[in-house]
Design a protein around this motif. Structure first.
Motif, short mmCIF file in Angstrom:
data_model
loop_
_atom_site.label_atom_id
_atom_site.label_comp_id
_atom_site.label_asym_id
_atom_site.label_seq_id
_atom_site.Cartn_x
_atom_site.Cartn_y
_atom_site.Cartn_z
N PHE A 82 11.22 8.92 5.93
CA PHE A 82 10.78 7.54 6.06
C PHE A 82 9.74 7.19 5.01
O PHE A 82 9.73 6.08 4.48
CB PHE A 82 10.24 7.28 7.47
N ASN A 83 8.85 8.11 4.69
CA ASN A 83 7.83 7.85 3.67
C ASN A 83 8.44 7.70 2.28
O ASN A 83 7.87 7.02 1.43
CB ASN A 83 6.77 8.96 3.66
N ASN A 84 9.57 8.35 2.04
CA ASN A 84 10.20 8.30 0.72
C ASN A 84 11.11 7.09 0.52
O ASN A 84 11.61 6.88 -0.58
CB ASN A 84 10.96 9.59 0.43
N LEU A 85 11.34 6.31 1.58
CA LEU A 85 12.12 5.09 1.41
C LEU A 85 11.32 4.10 0.58
O LEU A 85 10.10 3.99 0.75
CB LEU A 85 12.42 4.44 2.77
N PRO A 86 11.99 3.36 -0.30
CA PRO A 86 11.25 2.33 -1.04
C PRO A 86 10.80 1.24 -0.07
O PRO A 86 11.36 1.10 1.03
CB PRO A 86 12.29 1.81 -2.03
N GLU A 87 9.80 0.48 -0.45
CA GLU A 87 9.26 -0.58 0.40
C GLU A 87 10.34 -1.61 0.74
O GLU A 87 10.40 -2.12 1.85
CB GLU A 87 8.08 -1.25 -0.31
N LYS A 132 11.49 -1.77 4.62
CA LYS A 132 11.94 -0.46 5.08
C LYS A 132 11.83 -0.30 6.60
O LYS A 132 12.67 0.36 7.20
CB LYS A 132 11.23 0.67 4.36
N GLN A 133 10.85 -0.92 7.24
CA GLN A 133 10.73 -0.80 8.70
C GLN A 133 11.93 -1.46 9.40
O GLN A 133 12.41 -0.95 10.42
CB GLN A 133 9.41 -1.41 9.20
N ASP A 134 12.41 -2.58 8.85
CA ASP A 134 13.60 -3.22 9.41
C ASP A 134 14.82 -2.33 9.26
O ASP A 134 15.66 -2.24 10.16
CB ASP A 134 13.85 -4.58 8.74
N VAL A 135 14.93 -1.68 8.12
CA VAL A 135 16.07 -0.79 7.87
C VAL A 135 16.00 0.43 8.78
O VAL A 135 17.02 0.85 9.34
CB VAL A 135 16.14 -0.38 6.38
N ILE A 136 14.82 0.99 8.96
CA ILE A 136 14.67 2.16 9.83
C ILE A 136 15.13 1.82 11.25
O ILE A 136 15.85 2.59 11.88
CB ILE A 136 13.21 2.66 9.81
#
Length: 119
Positions: A35-40, A84-88
């Motif tokens: 999750f930390n490595n996902l782009p913003e 990225k939070q929406d995608v997660i």
């Protein structure tokens, strides 16, 4: 059973519990790193690769299958992208949970997908 056998069994149980905790911690760290490595901002192409299960063209053609059911997107360098939070959150949405997910964004899904949500 003698005292020595009992102590060995207790030790074996404690070792098994320790191994399970180490494995669980490792999995949590890997998930955190992912999750930390996902782009913003995440494009549809990247989001689809992460989610799997469907073809990119299906996601492009059916907006309700996209993150936030096609809403809540921003354009970054001219490409439709989601935070990225929406995608997660979207990664765990299946056909079964799609109706409730779509309702959260005020989106109506086609009847055939609505039927899948009832199963």
């Amino acid at each position: 059973m003698n005292e020595k056998d009992y102590q060995l069994q207790v030790l074996d149980l404690k070792i098994s519990q320790a191994i399970a905790l180490i494995k669980e911690n490792r999995e949590l760290e890997e998930q955190k790193d992912f999750f930390n490595n996902l782009p913003e901002w995440v494009t549809l192409d990247t989001a689809c690769k992460l989610k799997g299960g469907g073809a990119l063209e299906t996601y492009r053609a059916k907006l309700f299958l996209q993150p936030c059911c096609g809403t809540n997107a921003q354009y970054v360098c001219g490409r439709k992208s989601w935070h990225k939070q929406d995608v997660i959150e979207w990664l765990s949405v299946t056909d079964h949970s799609l109706k409730a997910y779509a309702e959260k964004y005020g989106v109506t899904i086609p009847a055939n997908y609505e039927e899948r949500s009832k199963q």
